[in-house]
Design a protein around this motif. Structure first.
Motif, mmCIF file in Angstrom:
data_model
loop_
_atom_site.group_PDB
_atom_site.id
_atom_site.type_symbol
_atom_site.label_atom_id
_atom_site.label_comp_id
_atom_site.label_asym_id
_atom_site.label_seq_id
_atom_site.Cartn_x
_atom_site.Cartn_y
_atom_site.Cartn_z
ATOM 1 N N ALA A 1 -58.947 -24.248 31.501
ATOM 2 C CA ALA A 1 -60.085 -23.634 30.795
ATOM 3 C C ALA A 1 -60.833 -22.225 31.764
ATOM 4 C CB ALA A 1 -61.444 -24.671 31.055
ATOM 5 N N ALA A 2 -60.259 -22.320 33.072
ATOM 6 C CA ALA A 2 -60.780 -20.775 33.658
ATOM 7 C C ALA A 2 -59.993 -19.608 33.477
ATOM 8 C CB ALA A 2 -60.560 -21.432 35.041
ATOM 9 N N VAL A 3 -58.594 -20.422 33.212
ATOM 10 C CA VAL A 3 -58.318 -18.569 32.203
ATOM 11 C C VAL A 3 -58.884 -17.850 31.298
ATOM 12 C CG1 VAL A 3 -55.469 -17.811 31.441
ATOM 13 C CG2 VAL A 3 -55.707 -19.636 33.719
ATOM 14 N N ALA A 4 -59.265 -18.905 29.729
ATOM 15 C CA ALA A 4 -59.515 -18.866 28.662
ATOM 16 C C ALA A 4 -60.772 -17.886 29.207
ATOM 17 C CB ALA A 4 -59.704 -20.186 27.791
ATOM 18 N N ALA A 5 -61.731 -18.555 30.342
ATOM 19 C CA ALA A 5 -63.068 -18.183 30.222
ATOM 20 C C ALA A 5 -63.267 -16.828 31.105
ATOM 21 C CB ALA A 5 -63.858 -19.397 31.748
ATOM 22 N N LEU A 6 -62.313 -16.541 31.464
ATOM 23 C CA LEU A 6 -62.089 -15.158 32.805
ATOM 24 C C LEU A 6 -61.421 -14.088 31.239
ATOM 25 C CD1 LEU A 6 -62.496 -13.688 34.914
ATOM 26 C CD2 LEU A 6 -60.477 -12.786 34.731
ATOM 27 N N LEU A 7 -60.412 -14.571 31.110
ATOM 28 C CA LEU A 7 -59.644 -13.551 29.747
ATOM 29 C C LEU A 7 -60.640 -13.441 28.403
ATOM 30 C CD1 LEU A 7 -56.014 -14.362 30.391
ATOM 31 C CD2 LEU A 7 -57.352 -11.992 31.129
ATOM 32 N N ASP A 8 -61.340 -14.368 27.595
ATOM 33 C CA ASP A 8 -61.027 -15.140 26.770
ATOM 34 C C ASP A 8 -62.554 -14.067 26.347
ATOM 35 O OD1 ASP A 8 -62.776 -15.513 23.545
ATOM 36 O OD2 ASP A 8 -59.870 -16.281 23.529
ATOM 37 N N ASP A 9 -63.087 -13.044 25.267
ATOM 38 C CA ASP A 9 -64.539 -12.421 25.400
ATOM 39 C C ASP A 9 -65.325 -13.568 24.924
ATOM 40 O OD1 ASP A 9 -63.209 -12.800 22.869
ATOM 41 O OD2 ASP A 9 -64.327 -11.261 22.017
#
Length: 377
Positions: free
Chosen positions: A189-197
């Motif tokens: 979820a941290a990857v999505a939190a940083l990468l996804d707008d």
């Protein structure tokens, strides 16, 4: 001046997967304060017999005082070379901090370029403020670690759609029961939190059949993990039925089955990306404990996906057989290398910095190659 460094790759422990070569200015009276005042450093790599294996110049440097020049990394048991050329204008101390090292304190202060100010904190992703305090703190730290791993690959400010795929076959039941899969999903979820707008992550589960899970919205992370990170019962399997969902979005995991059919979920995700185009790359984070036996079908899907704006990062959660996933990125005949793979014996024992480094090491390489090949616009 010329400096030589000898590396005996054969003497390294099997757990060693990467070596980075740093260049740093020595400082002191009369020493240059920045690489921009010098001719471009050149790196020459020689084989065991002194033969030239590779060489390149680190160009485009200006205020930098330290540089990651080259990386040696192990893939499928063989060592490979990657030119990096990533500069830092806050010296070796700043470079070491990004790599999790602790540099020795300087013997005496010396004049030099002013330290680079810390980048502004990334604003909270939508929904982050709704998380329990301990989970929110973990997420904030992990976002910083994801950003550091991306910087090591030369990426800052990149935006991407993130998709999570979780193996729910029968052999995974122990990892679900111990909470390992839920902890993995929280770390992703941290990857999505940083990468996804908007911090939203699409997700699939699969075994004999694939099933799309409800989207993960960051503010709903605790409930999402409780409701949707599940493995099915091992009996009463509706072999001809598509996975069913309840009113709360929960998939009836009995209809997902217990076998390994990776090619089906790969096809499902490919269809979703085609049907929901976005002007962004897509990063698929695919977790499985192995037992792969549909190698020909998987290879067919991933070869066909090489012209699509998707990078597939597979992570093995054990010591099982991973079939074509282990060697796919060495297969020729594709527009770009669109697949990464690594396996860990116990993912709970892998610290966040190492996990994100390994998870995101090939994504920057694919981005560059995909843009050059016209796969990404």
């Amino acid at each position: 001046p010329t400096h030589r460094l000898a590396v005996d790759l054969g003497a390294l422990p099997s757990a060693a997967t990467r070596l980075d070569l740093f260049l740093a200015l020595p400082g002191g009276p009369g020493a240059p304060a920045r690489f921009g005042a010098l001719a471009a450093p050149r790196v020459h790599l020689l084989g065991p017999g002194g033969e030239k294996a590779a060489g390149f110049a680190v160009t485009g440097l200006a205020e930098e005082t330290a540089v990651v020049a080259v990386e040696l990394y192990r893939r499928n048991g063989a060592w490979k070379i990657r030119a990096v050329g990533q500069g830092y204008d806050h010296g070796f101390a700043g470079l070491a901090a990004d790599f999790g090292l602790t540099p020795a304190p300087p013997r005496a202060p010396r004049p030099g370029p002013a330290p680079r100010p810390a980048p502004p904190a990334r604003p909270q992703t939508r929904g982050e403020e709704l998380l329990p305090a301990d989970m929110g703190e973990r997420l904030s730290l992990r976002k910083q670690q994801v950003a550091t791993s991306l910087r090591k690959g030369g990426l800052t400010g990149v935006t991407a759609r993130v998709i999570l795929v979780l193996d729910a076959s029968g052999s995974m039941s122990g990892l679900y029961a111990k909470g390992t899969v839920a902890r993995v999903a929280e770390r992703m979820a941290a990857v999505a939190a940083l990468l996804d707008d908007d911090g939203t992550m699409q997700a699939w589960t699969f075994a004999t059949r694939p099933a799309r899970l409800p989207d993960l919205h960051l503010g709903e992370l605790p409930e999402w993990l409780r409701l949707h990170v599940r493995v099915g019962q091992l009996g009463v399997i509706g072999r001809k039925k598509r996975p069913k969902s309840r009113a709360d979005g929960q998939v009836d995991m009995r209809t997902v089955g217990i076998q390994n059919e990776e090619q089906k979920v790969i096809a499902d995700v490919r269809a979703y990306v085609r049907d929901h185009p976005v002007p962004l790359p897509t990063l698929v984070l695919f977790f499985s404990d192995g037992g792969v036996y549909r190698s020909k079908e998987i290879e067919r899907e991933l070869r066909a996906a090489a012209d699509e704006p998707v990078f597939w990062q597979f992570v093995g959660l054990g010591r099982s057989h991973y079939g074509v996933l282990e060697y796919f990125d060495t297969l020729p005949g594709r527009t770009v290398d669109n697949v990464g793979f690594f396996a860990v014996d116990d993912v709970d024992q892998v610290a966040d910095p190492e996990l994100y480094d390994r998870l995101l090491s090939e994504f920057p390489l694919w981005l560059g190659a995909a843009r050059e090949a016209g796969v990404l616009r």
